[in-house]
Scaffold this active site. Structure first.
Site, short mmCIF file in Angstrom:
data_model
loop_
_atom_site.label_atom_id
_atom_site.label_comp_id
_atom_site.label_asym_id
_atom_site.label_seq_id
_atom_site.Cartn_x
_atom_site.Cartn_y
_atom_site.Cartn_z
N LYS A 14 32.36 66.29 44.63
CA LYS A 14 33.32 65.82 43.62
C LYS A 14 33.09 64.33 43.35
O LYS A 14 32.40 63.65 44.12
CB LYS A 14 34.75 66.08 44.10
CG LYS A 14 35.11 65.41 45.40
CD LYS A 14 36.43 65.93 45.96
CE LYS A 14 36.72 65.35 47.33
NZ LYS A 14 37.89 65.97 47.96
N TYR A 61 38.26 31.47 41.64
CA TYR A 61 39.59 31.54 41.03
C TYR A 61 40.68 31.28 42.06
O TYR A 61 40.60 31.77 43.20
CB TYR A 61 39.80 32.93 40.42
CG TYR A 61 39.01 33.16 39.15
CD1 TYR A 61 39.25 32.40 38.01
CD2 TYR A 61 38.02 34.14 39.10
CE1 TYR A 61 38.53 32.62 36.84
CE2 TYR A 61 37.30 34.36 37.93
CZ TYR A 61 37.57 33.60 36.80
OH TYR A 61 36.85 33.82 35.66
#
Ligand code: PLP
Length: 369
Positions: free
Chosen positions: A35, A265
Site C-alpha cells: 500500500k 527560520y
C-alpha cells in the site's frame, strides 16, 4: 544538472527482507504489503523485489490496476475491500481478492450476485475481517459467523479466508489487548468455520511467529519489515533486515558563523561558539520531517553529525564542527546504509512508515538491482 537529492531503492534488500519473513514463518503464504506506493518505494520496484511473494496486498484500486499493468499475475488483495459497488467491475476484471469488513460490503455483493445473469462472473476469494479488539475495521466476534454464512450463500465464492489484525504485536506490555487476548476473541468468533487464516503484520511475524503455524493454511501480511523498517523499539538490523531505501544528498553551501548567530527560520538554533554550518539539498517538501529537532542524526561524508536549525522546504542545516574536511559536494545521508531510518524517525517523533510514505514525488529515484 538535477538536484543532488536521490532516493536509492535496493531490490536486493527487498528480496532479502522477504526471504527473512518467509524464514521466520516457513509454513505461511506471504502477502507482501505494498500500500501507499509500496511504502514510498514504488510499485514497479515492489513487483521485482517481491517476485517471490505469494501475493501483493494494498488499499488503492488504481494501484491494483498498476500492478496488473506491470505484469503481476499472482493474487492481489484489496485490504479494505471495495468502497462502492462499481468497484466490483474492476475486482472481477482484474481477478482481485477482497477484504470484506462490513455489512454494507456484503449487501453490495448480494446485490451484484442477484443482478448478474449467472452467478458472479469469476470465482471470488474473500478475506473476512474480524474486529478482535483493534476496534477499527471488521465484524465483532459475535457477528462473524453470520457474516460468514451470508458470504457462503453467494454463488461462486471460491474461498473465505478468516482474518484479523493486531493492535499491539510490537508492545512488550501493551496498554490495549495483547496478541494472545486478540487471538482468544478470534478463536471464539471463528469457531467451527472452515478456511485459511490470515493474521500477522510485520511485528507479529517478528515477535509472535508461533501464532500462524497452529493453523494449517495461513498467510502473513508483512509490510514495514520488507522495507527494512520496524514498528516498536527493536532494531531492524538486529532482526536481520536490510534498508531498502536510502536518501542521499550533498552539501550545496557552507557558512562560517560567529558565536551568537542564529541559523535558519525563527532562530531555533543559536551558535554557542564560531561554527561551520553545512547546507543540505533536502527539505520537508522532499519528505524530510519538518518536526525534526536540533540533534536529529545525519551523516556527512559518512561521519555522524546533527541537524541544527529548523527544517526548511528545500534545505536543512547541519553542524560541520566535527567534520573539518567537509566541503561543497560532500555526500550527505539523510537515512539508509549507516543511519537507520528508524533512528531518524524516532528522533523526529515519528515512525519509519511515515518517512518512507512521505517521500515526495519530486525526489529522483534510482533503482539498484
Ligand atoms: C498495512 C497493513 C499490514 C502491514 O503492516 P506492517 O506493520 O507494515 O507490517 C498488514 N495488514 C493490514 C490489514 C494492513 O493494513
Amino acid at each position: 544538472m538535477p538536484r543532488p537529492l536521490v532516493a536509492t531503492i535496493y531490490l536486493a534488500a527487498m528480496r532479502h527482507n522477504l526471504a527473512r519473513a518467509k524464514a521466520l514463518v516457513p509454513t505461511a503464504k506471504v502477502w507482501a504489503v505494498v500500500k501507499a506506493y509500496a511504502y514510498g518505494h514504488g510499485l514497479a520496484q515492489a513487483v521485482q523485489g517481491f517476485a517471490a511473494a505469494d501475493g501483493l496486498a494494498l488499499i488503492e484500486l488504481e494501484g491494483a490496476s498498476r500492478l496488473r499493468e506491470l505484469g503481476w499475475k499472482k493474487p492481489i488483495l484489496l485490504l479494505e475491500g471495495i468502497f462502492e459497488p462499481a468497484d466490483l467491475q474492476q475486482v472481477f476484471a482484474q481477478n482481485l481478492d477482497i477484504v470484506v469488513h462490513s455489512e454494507q460490503q456484503i449487501t453490495w455483493l448480494e446485490q451484484a450476485a442477484n443482478s448478474l445473469p449467472i452467478n458472479l462472473p469469476t470465482p471470488l476469494r474473500i478475506h473476512l475481517k474480524m474486529n478482535s479488539g483493534m476496534n477499527r475495521l471488521g465484524f465483532m466476534p459475535a457477528m462473524y459467523a453470520s457474516a460468514y454464512a451470508r458470504l457462503r450463500a453467494l454463488p461462486n465464492v471460491a474461498a473465505i479466508v478468516l482474518m484479523t489484525h493486531f493492535a499491539n504485536a510490537d508492545q512488550a506490555r501493551p496498554k490495549g489487548l495483547s496478541v494472545a487476548e486478540q487471538m482468544q476473541r478470534f478463536a471464539m468468533g471463528a469457531e467451527g468455520l472452515a478456511g485459511e487464516y490470515s493474521f500477522s503484520n510485520s511485528s507479529a511475524t517478528l515477535h509472535h511467529a508461533q501464532i500462524g503455524p497452529q493453523y494449517e493454511e495461513h498467510w502473513i501480511r508483512p509490510g514495514i519489515m520488507l522495507y527494512g523498517g520496524m514498528s516498536g523499539q527493536s532494531s531492524a538490523a538486529g532482526a536481520g533486515l536490510l534498508p531498502a531505501m536510502s536518501l542521499h544528498s550533498e552539501l550545496i553551501g557552507i557558512q562560517e558563523i560567529a558565536a551568537g548567530e542564529a541559523v535558519g527560520y525563527a532562530g531555533r538554533f543559536i551558535a554557542k561558539q564560531p561554527m561551520r554550518i553545512g547546507i543540505v539539498a533536502c527539505g520537508y517538501a522532499d519528505g524530510y520531517p519538518r518536526h525534526a529537532p536540533d540533534g536529529t542524526p545525519i551523516l556527512v561524508d559518512g561521519i555522524r553529525t546533527r541537524l541544527t536549525g529548523q527544517v526548511s522546504m528545500d534545505m536543512i542545516t547541519v553542524d560541520l564542527s566535527t567534520i573539518p574536511q567537509a566541503r561543497l559536494g560532500s555526500q550527505v545521508t539523510l537515512w539508509g546504509e549507516g543511519l537507520p531510518i528508524d533512528e531518524v524517525a524516532h528522533a523526529a517523533g515519528t515512525i519509519a512508515y511515515e518517512l518512507m510514505c512521505a517521500l515526495a514525488a519530486r525526489v529522483r529515484v534510482v533503482v539498484e538491482p
